[in-house]
Design an enzyme around this catalytic site. Structure first.
Site: not given
Ligand SMILES: NC(=O)c1ccc[n+]([C@@H]2O[C@H](COP(=O)([O-])OP(=O)(O)OC[C@H]3O[C@@H](n4cnc5c(N)ncnc54)[C@H](O)[C@@H]3O)[C@@H](O)[C@H]2O)c1
Length: 442
Positions: A129, A154, A157, A252, A256, A263, A266, A328, A335
């Site tokens: 994101t 993406e 959830r 939604f 709560g 997400c 931030k 949740k 986080r």
């Molecule tokens: N978690 C969610 O529900 C969700 C949903 C939609 C979008 N997003 C977005 O997706 C993105 C990722 O979120 P997430 O929750 O999966 O994060 P996360 O912290 O679970 O995973 C990120 C991964 O990237 C790895 N990483 C960092 N730098 C790297 C590099 N240079 N090379 C290889 N690996 C590397 C980290 O070690 C980690 O395992 C964010 O921008 C977030 O906002 C998250």
């Protein structure tokens, strides 16, 4: 569906967290040839041994099938996964920077690293994101004229990530070049979902606007709940009444303890920041964030009021039996969890917090250990509620809805229950001899 879908494409996923792992596993399930890359040695070695580092329903099974079929593997570092791929997904973190904006350093670093080793004509898909315009940041960091960048936000959830990935409401593809957009669309050809094709700036905006809107719904209903408490209305009935209006919808609208997770906090701040940078004061979104901050305070006040014989600011000697730590149910993600905000404040005021969560009852990783260091972690619900002055429900895990109220009442020292998720039946709680306070209902 697996194997019977579109012509397989060679894919690398950079960043194997909640989004990257789900993306890699599901694309392999759809028949593509996927290598997931991460810099975290512990994570990669777990995945290689067939274990998943997160709690996510159905992910382990699908991962096992894809690995067994030879369509999914894991690499430490990005080379050689990226070198061999036609499409490379960036799924790295975009945490909040000090000023509320999105920190693009991981995205920039990953793009800089893979730029020189990408195949000629490869497509880089940004799934992280990122603020509007990051499309150019990625392109500049790659430094490759022959490589096209596509924005593909993406919407999964946590807790239902596999289902959401395989049954999305829509797939958003933001691209400047049709060939690159076609290739990304082809990756999802096995899914039954509408595709929204647009330019990169619009795709990036869609993601923030969607999260902002969802956070707004929750803040709205939390405000309605606060009002219900003042006027003597029941928010559960109010939500049933407004949610049945098709223009509003029931999703939604559960009051709560406030929204949290990796997400919404931030992304809502980043939305305000992006707008500000472009000369627009997104005052509605600022209000949504303020209401959420107030909601944490309201929960703290409810809990202190429930044990008010100790005074509102000093909770020394008070024991809190906390049910739920994750932001949740259905995930192990701590986080920005409202639970940790609220319990942290109670602990700061002197309370002893004894907490149970189904995802922290076993071995913890170092990050979980650090986040939970202020609390006494309990292996069962009974251990957390034993001797408590107040039992607080903070996460909507189904097992808390089935709480044995008589056993809880007998084991507690006090008699107060604060239900920050409206999970329990107030009359059943009272029938067990306990006092009840929920959110927006009494
Ligand atoms: N978690 C969610 O529900 C969700 C949903 C939609 C979008 N997003 C977005 O997706 C993105 C990722 O979120 P997430 O929750 O999966 O994060 P996360 O912290 O679970 O995973 C990120 C991964 O990237 C790895 N990483 C960092 N730098 C790297 C590099 N240079 N090379 C290889 N690996 C590397 C980290 O070690 C980690 O395992 C964010 O921008 C977030 O906002 C998250």
């Amino acid at each position: 569906m697996s194997g019977a879908g579109p012509t397989p494409i060679s894919v690398a996923v950079v960043g194997t967290g909640y989004v990257g792992l789900t993306t890699g596993v599901c694309l392999a399930h759809l028949g593509h040839q996927v290598v997931c890359a991460d810099v975290d040695e512990r994570k990669v070695s777990m995945l290689r041994s067939g274990r998943i580092p997160i709690v996510e329903d159905g992910l382990a099974e699908l991962m096992g099938d894809a690995v067994a079929a030879g369509r999914l593997s894991f690499e430490l570092g990005t080379d050689p996964a990226v070198r061999a791929a036609d499409v490379v997904f960036l799924c790295v973190p975009t945490p909040q920077d000090d000023d509320g904006s999105a920190d693009l350093s991981y995205v920039r670093a990953a793009a800089t690293e893979i730029g020189p080793i990408l195949r000629p004509g490869a497509v880089v898909v940004n799934k992280s994101t990122v603020p509007v315009g990051s499309f150019h940041v990625v392109g500049d960091a790659l430094g490759r004229e022959d490589v096209h960048v596509v924005s593909n936000p993406e919407f999964l959830r946590e807790g239902t990530a596999v289902h959401d990935f395989l049954h999305p409401d829509r797939v958003v593809i933001g691209a400047r070049h049709d060939d690159a957009a076609d290739l990304v669309e082809h990756l999802y050809a096995g899914l039954d979902a509408p595709v929204v094709r647009t330019d990169p700036a619009s795709a990036e905006t869609i993601k923030y606007a969607a999260n902002g809107f969802l956070a707004m719904k929750i803040s709205f209903v939390n405000s309605v709940a606060a009002m219900c408490e003042q006027v003597g209305a029941d928010v559960v009935a109010v939500v049933a009444g407004i949610g049945s209006d098709r223009r509003i919808g029931p999703a939604f609208l559960n009051p709560g303890p406030g929204w949290g997770g990796s997400c919404f906090p931030k992304d809502s701040r980043a939305l305000v920041s992006i707008a500000r940078e472009h000369g627009y004061d997104f005052s509605l979104m600022r209000g949504v964030i303020d209401i959420n901050e107030q909601q944490f305070d309201r929960m703290v006040r409810k809990i202190t009021a429930a044990v008010d014989r100790y005074g509102h600011d000093r909770l020394t000697g008070v024991t809190i039996g906390a049910l739920g730590l994750t932001f949740k149910a259905g995930t192990d993600d701590l986080r920005e969890s409202p639970s940790l905000r609220i319990l942290g404040e109670l602990h700061r005021r002197g309370a002893t917090v004894r907490a149970y969560d189904p995802t922290t009852a076993g071995e913890l990783d170092p990050i979980q250990t650090e986040r939970l260091s202020a609390f006494e972690l309990c292996p069962t619900i009974g251990d957390a509620t034993k001797g408590a002055d107040v039992v607080v429900v903070l996460t909507e895990w189904p097992e808390f809805a089935a709480l044995d109220l008589d056993a809880t009442a007998a084991a507690m020292r006090g008699d107060a229950v604060v239900d920050c998720r409206n999970l329990l039946d107030p009359s059943a709680v009272r029938a067990a001899g306990l006092r009840y306070d929920g959110v927006g209902r009494s």
